[in-house]
Design an enzyme around this catalytic site. Structure first.
Site, PDB file in Angstrom:
ATOM      1  N   ASN A   1     -14.646  -4.884  16.020  1.00 56.44           N
ATOM      2  CA  ASN A   1     -14.563  -5.278  14.619  1.00 56.44           C
ATOM      3  C   ASN A   1     -14.322  -4.061  13.736  1.00 56.44           C
ATOM      4  O   ASN A   1     -14.971  -3.022  13.895  1.00 56.44           O
ATOM      5  CB  ASN A   1     -15.836  -5.987  14.183  1.00 56.44           C
ATOM      6  CG  ASN A   1     -15.983  -7.348  14.824  1.00 56.44           C
ATOM      7  OD1 ASN A   1     -14.990  -7.952  15.242  1.00 56.44           O
ATOM      8  ND2 ASN A   1     -17.203  -7.833  14.911  1.00 56.44           N
TER       9      ASN A   1
ATOM     10  N   GLU B   1      -6.081  -7.209  -2.025  1.00 51.03           N
ATOM     11  CA  GLU B   1      -6.683  -7.179  -0.688  1.00 51.03           C
ATOM     12  C   GLU B   1      -8.138  -6.771  -0.828  1.00 51.03           C
ATOM     13  O   GLU B   1      -8.453  -5.773  -1.495  1.00 51.03           O
ATOM     14  CB  GLU B   1      -5.997  -6.157   0.230  1.00 51.03           C
ATOM     15  CG  GLU B   1      -4.667  -6.566   0.779  1.00 51.03           C
ATOM     16  CD  GLU B   1      -4.209  -5.621   1.888  1.00 51.03           C
ATOM     17  OE1 GLU B   1      -5.082  -5.075   2.615  1.00 51.03           O
ATOM     18  OE2 GLU B   1      -2.999  -5.420   2.012  1.00 51.03           O
TER      19      GLU B   1
ATOM     20  N   ASP C   1     -15.838 -12.023  20.239  1.00 52.11           N
ATOM     21  CA  ASP C   1     -14.883 -11.708  21.300  1.00 52.11           C
ATOM     22  C   ASP C   1     -15.013 -10.227  21.625  1.00 52.11           C
ATOM     23  O   ASP C   1     -15.843  -9.514  21.038  1.00 52.11           O
ATOM     24  CB  ASP C   1     -13.450 -12.074  20.893  1.00 52.11           C
ATOM     25  CG  ASP C   1     -13.018 -11.445  19.583  1.00 52.11           C
ATOM     26  OD1 ASP C   1     -13.387 -10.278  19.325  1.00 52.11           O
ATOM     27  OD2 ASP C   1     -12.310 -12.106  18.809  1.00 52.11           O
TER      28      ASP C   1
ATOM     29  N   GLU D   1       0.833  -1.211   0.000  1.00 47.04           N
ATOM     30  CA  GLU D   1       0.000   0.000   0.000  1.00 47.04           C
ATOM     31  C   GLU D   1       0.868   1.261   0.000  1.00 47.04           C
ATOM     32  O   GLU D   1       0.779   2.111   0.886  1.00 47.04           O
ATOM     33  CB  GLU D   1      -0.977  -0.019   1.174  1.00 47.04           C
ATOM     34  CG  GLU D   1      -1.999  -1.133   1.061  1.00 47.04           C
ATOM     35  CD  GLU D   1      -3.126  -1.050   2.071  1.00 47.04           C
ATOM     36  OE1 GLU D   1      -4.237  -1.560   1.778  1.00 47.04           O
ATOM     37  OE2 GLU D   1      -2.928  -0.479   3.170  1.00 47.04           O
TER      38      GLU D   1
END
Length: 383
Positions: A298, A283, A294, A174
């Site tokens: 996120n 990607e 969990d 990137e």
């Protein structure tokens, strides 16, 4: 629309005499668009070794539990792996770790894309921090280019001696902003192309040198985040004297991109024609759930969704299959998914314990491969 060819003179402006001789020895007429014909159905498995060490368990409907075997059976034919220079904060994505992963990929019949980050830590647009080992020459471009070239060359030679030479190499990750700098640079800061192109060319030329010396075909990829940044970056780089490359790698995450989903195919066709290189969406990801497994937050939430593709396994599958079709039907080489195996585990990041991506993997919360992975399956139209 501007068309161009790579320059064949003035290739080593600003580098020392030794690097000049090295550069002039490199052929700049290697792969042309169309020669790299294999369709990429890829997965980035850079986290897998660490996750399994933390107790992560995987399975598919066939009874496979090895994630490499699972993805081989699902149809994946490329594995992408990141490499940090000398990270002191982790034992993973080091050269030794990458060797283990390449061996696994090869054992399961998959090609390997090695992603040089040229840093001791994550790099992305605005953050391309120089490895500590090169900090003393960061203000001397020709010395820095020599360091980068030697590191790239020596790494690949070590891999070759162990039968682990990758099939393709990313010269940077990137790289929207200046390479190997001492502090973070804003995404919209102008690139110093005189400096930047010397560093990129040093990496490209090192890969070409290894190809010649080992008689191996190693494709060179340059990687930019988000489709809207591709054409300006490559145009500026080529005008500054960028050497021949084979692959344009693009990160495409709807959350962070201003490019409409429906425009991706036409852009792929434009880049392939304009820049004479194959194109891989190297990607991408899409959430199959908006839930969590969990306490780690996120990264992909409702702001990552595209109209018509809900956050469920069918929505993820359809979005990925449609992206793959947009890319390949417009002449692109394929798609690599990031990071399909980063499920919940006892692993810790700097920001919490668990995964920040478990709702965007290709596994459910029990570690079972789900239907989102169907985009990896080859069809008559994708070969």
């Amino acid at each position: 629309m501007k068309s161009w060819t790579f320059p064949t003179t003035g290739l080593a402006r600003g580098v020392n005499f030794a690097l000049l001789l090295f550069t002039l020895a490199v052929s700049v007429t290697t792969s042309q668009a169309g020669e790299l014909t294999d369709t990429w159905r890829g997965v980035d498995l850079s986290y897998v070794n660490e996750l399994e060490a933390c107790g992560a368990k995987y399975a598919d409907a066939r009874g496979n539990t090895d994630p490499y075997k699972i993805f081989e059976a699902a149809g994946a034919n490329w594995v992408r792996l990141r490499l940090w220079h000398t990270p002191e904060w982790t034992d993973y994505s080091t050269l030794d770790d990458v060797k283990r992963s390449i061996a696994q990929a090869r054992a399961h019949g998959m090609n390997v894309l090695l992603d040089f980050h040229y840093s001791d830590d994550w790099v992305h647009p605005g953050k391309q921090l120089v490895p500590a080992a090169w900090r003393d020459v960061v203000d001397d471009t020709q010395a820095l280019a020599a360091k980068l070239a030697d590191y790239t060359y020596q790494t690949l030679i070590v891999l070759d001696k162990e039968g682990l030479l990758p099939d393709a190499v990313q010269v940077g990750n990137e790289t929207n902003t200046d390479l190997v700098i001492t502090e973070e640079v804003a995404e919209d800061a102008p690139i110093n192309w005189t400096r930047n192109v010397q560093l990129l060319n040093a990496g490209i030329d090192a890969v070409r040198r290894v190809s010649r010396e080992t008689d191996a075909s190693i494709a060179v990829m340059l990687h930019i985040a988000q489709p809207e940044n591709v054409a300006p970056w490559f145009s500026n780089g080529i005008d500054a004297g960028l050497h021949r490359f084979d692959l344009i790698g693009v990160s495409f995450y709807p959350k962070w991109s201003s490019t409409p989903f429906d425009a991706v195919g036409s852009l792929v066709k434009e880049w392939r024609s304009r820049f004479n290189a194959d194109v891989v969406i190297v990607e991408t990801a899409y959430p199959w759930s908006l839930g969590s497994n969990d306490a780690a937050n996120n990264l992909l939430g409702p702001d990552s969704l595209v109209a018509g593709y809900p956050a469920d396994t069918d929505g993820q599958r359809r979005w990925l299959q449609d992206l793959f079709e947009k890319v390949t039907s417009h002449g692109g080489a394929g798609v690599v998914y990031w990071e399909p195996a980063w499920i919940s585990s006892s692993c810790k990041t700097r920001w919490g314990e668990g995964s920040h991506w478990e709702n965007a993997t290709l596994f459910d919360f029990q570690g079972r491969l789900h239907e989102g992975a169907a985009f990896l399956a080859p069809t008559d139209d994708s070969e």
